[in-house]
Design a protein around this motif. Sequence first.
Motif, PDB file in Angstrom:
ATOM      1  N   MET A 141       0.843  -1.421  -0.126  1.00 16.55           N
ATOM      2  CA  MET A 141      -0.172   0.123   0.267  1.00 16.55           C
ATOM      3  C   MET A 141       1.084   1.183   0.192  1.00 16.55           C
ATOM      4  SD  MET A 141      -2.152   1.746   2.730  1.00 16.55           S
ATOM      5  CE  MET A 141      -0.830   1.917   3.749  1.00 16.55           C
ATOM      6  N   ASN A 142       0.925   1.958  -1.123  1.00 12.68           N
ATOM      7  CA  ASN A 142       1.161   3.251  -1.333  1.00 12.68           C
ATOM      8  C   ASN A 142       0.274   4.376  -1.006  1.00 12.68           C
ATOM      9  OD1 ASN A 142       3.724   5.171  -0.660  1.00 12.68           O
ATOM     10  ND2 ASN A 142       4.230   4.213  -2.784  1.00 12.68           N
ATOM     11  N   LEU A 143      -1.016   4.635   0.013  1.00 13.39           N
ATOM     12  CA  LEU A 143      -2.012   5.764  -0.196  1.00 13.39           C
ATOM     13  C   LEU A 143      -1.628   6.335   1.067  1.00 13.39           C
ATOM     14  CD1 LEU A 143      -5.037   5.934  -0.126  1.00 13.39           C
ATOM     15  CD2 LEU A 143      -4.729   4.938   1.746  1.00 13.39           C
ATOM     16  N   VAL A 144      -1.768   8.184   0.442  1.00 13.81           N
ATOM     17  CA  VAL A 144      -1.215   9.011   1.406  1.00 13.81           C
ATOM     18  C   VAL A 144      -3.097   9.616   1.161  1.00 13.81           C
ATOM     19  CG1 VAL A 144      -0.208  11.143   0.528  1.00 13.81           C
ATOM     20  CG2 VAL A 144       0.768   9.286   0.048  1.00 13.81           C
TER      21      VAL A 144
ATOM     22  N   SER B 236       6.731  27.719   0.282  1.00 14.46           N
ATOM     23  CA  SER B 236       7.425  26.598  -0.478  1.00 14.46           C
ATOM     24  C   SER B 236       8.136  25.174   0.391  1.00 14.46           C
ATOM     25  CB  SER B 236       8.588  27.155  -1.783  1.00 14.46           C
ATOM     26  OG  SER B 236       9.963  28.261  -1.104  1.00 14.46           O
ATOM     27  N   LYS B 237       9.319  25.242   0.795  1.00 14.84           N
ATOM     28  CA  LYS B 237       9.699  24.662   2.330  1.00 14.84           C
ATOM     29  C   LYS B 237       8.952  23.908   2.800  1.00 14.84           C
ATOM     30  CE  LYS B 237      13.815  26.916   2.602  1.00 14.84           C
ATOM     31  NZ  LYS B 237      14.933  28.301   3.935  1.00 14.84           N
ATOM     32  N   GLU B 238       7.769  24.114   3.044  1.00 21.35           N
ATOM     33  CA  GLU B 238       6.856  23.748   3.426  1.00 21.35           C
ATOM     34  C   GLU B 238       6.709  22.678   2.584  1.00 21.35           C
ATOM     35  OE1 GLU B 238       2.342  24.310   5.260  1.00 21.35           O
ATOM     36  OE2 GLU B 238       4.294  25.458   5.954  1.00 21.35           O
ATOM     37  N   ALA B 239       6.231  23.281   1.453  1.00 19.82           N
ATOM     38  CA  ALA B 239       5.005  22.199   0.009  1.00 19.82           C
ATOM     39  C   ALA B 239       6.635  21.311  -0.508  1.00 19.82           C
ATOM     40  CB  ALA B 239       5.111  22.769  -0.707  1.00 19.82           C
ATOM     41  N   GLU B 240       7.376  21.444  -0.134  1.00 14.52           N
ATOM     42  CA  GLU B 240       8.168  20.318  -0.827  1.00 14.52           C
ATOM     43  C   GLU B 240       8.355  19.638   0.082  1.00 14.52           C
ATOM     44  OE1 GLU B 240      10.983  17.867  -2.581  1.00 14.52           O
ATOM     45  OE2 GLU B 240      10.310  20.011  -3.210  1.00 14.52           O
ATOM     46  N   PHE B 241       9.037  19.740   1.364  1.00 12.63           N
ATOM     47  CA  PHE B 241       8.425  18.482   3.055  1.00 12.63           C
ATOM     48  C   PHE B 241       7.368  17.828   3.009  1.00 12.63           C
ATOM     49  CE2 PHE B 241       7.451  17.922   7.524  1.00 12.63           C
ATOM     50  CZ  PHE B 241       9.195  16.478   7.413  1.00 12.63           C
ATOM     51  N   ILE B 242       5.842  18.652   2.525  1.00 12.79           N
ATOM     52  CA  ILE B 242       5.139  17.340   2.357  1.00 12.79           C
ATOM     53  C   ILE B 242       4.961  16.461   1.190  1.00 12.79           C
ATOM     54  CG2 ILE B 242       2.528  17.224   1.005  1.00 12.79           C
ATOM     55  CD1 ILE B 242       2.409  20.462   3.484  1.00 12.79           C
ATOM     56  N   ARG B 243       5.867  16.735   0.141  1.00 17.15           N
ATOM     57  CA  ARG B 243       5.929  16.060  -1.650  1.00 17.15           C
ATOM     58  C   ARG B 243       7.573  15.408  -0.406  1.00 17.15           C
ATOM     59  NH1 ARG B 243       6.479  20.504  -3.378  1.00 17.15           N
ATOM     60  NH2 ARG B 243       5.226  21.410  -4.847  1.00 17.15           N
ATOM     61  N   GLN B 244       7.854  15.437  -0.191  1.00 17.52           N
ATOM     62  CA  GLN B 244       8.742  14.174   0.873  1.00 17.52           C
ATOM     63  C   GLN B 244       7.734  13.174   2.004  1.00 17.52           C
ATOM     64  OE1 GLN B 244      12.125  16.242   2.846  1.00 17.52           O
ATOM     65  NE2 GLN B 244      13.678  16.996   0.979  1.00 17.52           N
ATOM     66  N   LEU B 245       7.110  13.393   2.139  1.00 17.81           N
ATOM     67  CA  LEU B 245       6.607  13.156   3.672  1.00 17.81           C
ATOM     68  C   LEU B 245       5.836  12.060   2.679  1.00 17.81           C
ATOM     69  CD1 LEU B 245       5.537  14.939   6.430  1.00 17.81           C
ATOM     70  CD2 LEU B 245       7.128  13.803   6.400  1.00 17.81           C
ATOM     71  N   ALA B 246       5.365  12.511   1.728  1.00 17.36           N
ATOM     72  CA  ALA B 246       4.442  11.777   0.705  1.00 17.36           C
ATOM     73  C   ALA B 246       4.651  10.366  -0.134  1.00 17.36           C
ATOM     74  CB  ALA B 246       3.479  12.845   0.427  1.00 17.36           C
ATOM     75  N   THR B 247       6.561  10.380  -0.291  1.00 20.05           N
ATOM     76  CA  THR B 247       6.550   8.976  -0.712  1.00 20.05           C
ATOM     77  C   THR B 247       6.734   8.038   0.215  1.00 20.05           C
ATOM     78  OG1 THR B 247       8.982   9.002   0.419  1.00 20.05           O
ATOM     79  CG2 THR B 247       8.741  10.175  -2.039  1.00 20.05           C
ATOM     80  N   GLU B 248       5.882   7.969   1.183  1.00 20.64           N
ATOM     81  CA  GLU B 248       5.823   7.152   1.909  1.00 20.64           C
ATOM     82  C   GLU B 248       4.366   7.004   2.424  1.00 20.64           C
ATOM     83  OE1 GLU B 248       7.522   4.730   2.598  1.00 20.64           O
ATOM     84  OE2 GLU B 248       9.408   5.496   1.686  1.00 20.64           O
ATOM     85  N   PRO B 249       3.581   5.965   2.851  1.00 19.71           N
ATOM     86  CA  PRO B 249       2.470   6.352   2.888  1.00 19.71           C
ATOM     87  C   PRO B 249       1.786   6.944   4.251  1.00 19.71           C
ATOM     88  CG  PRO B 249       2.739   3.790   2.555  1.00 19.71           C
ATOM     89  CD  PRO B 249       4.215   4.577   2.425  1.00 19.71           C
ATOM     90  N   CYS B 250       0.811   7.510   4.380  1.00 18.48           N
ATOM     91  CA  CYS B 250       1.048   9.041   5.500  1.00 18.48           C
ATOM     92  C   CYS B 250      -0.522   9.180   5.056  1.00 18.48           C
ATOM     93  CB  CYS B 250       2.117   9.842   5.839  1.00 18.48           C
ATOM     94  SG  CYS B 250       2.281  10.718   3.916  1.00 18.48           S
TER      95      CYS B 250
END
Length: 161
Positions: free
Chosen positions: A1-4, A46-60
């Motif tokens: 599962m890779n659900l975000v 923009s830093k927050e958005a990039e961090f969110i993209r990083q978090l979304a590489t794993e299910p969360c």
Amino acid sequence: MNLVITMSRRYGTGASMIAEELSERLGIPVYDKAYIENEIHDDDFSKEAEFIRQLATEPCIILGRCASEILKDQPNVFNVYVCADKEDRIQRIMKKELLDYDDAKALLEKNDRQRAQFNVEHTGKVWGDVNNYHMILDTSKLGVENCADILIKYFERIDVI
């Protein structure tokens, strides 16, 4: 599962409780404003958005922070919007924050204004527009306690969990 799962919500809807239950049942973390701001130590969207993209590489599960818009091009993302009647929200805030009616109402209105402004400022879109979400959950009609079940059953039906 890779659900975000992204979960946008009005203040006082019980969305945090839904996210926590989903987190426990799916075995995936929940990330909210406090976590994200604590991790990036910066007020730069923009830093927050990039961090969110990083978090979304794993299910969360990501609460708020315009995550539905930030992750809109990712096929594994499911966007939920949680709403409730204003009176229900006020009652929930009164109980949670130990406030009287007028103070709870003022806090609700302040939070709603801030969230709407944040969303428009960073996405150019109207906060709560049904076109931006895959599913809308009304906790006044469905009950906070039923919303995680609804999502779990849906995810099972479409074979993502």
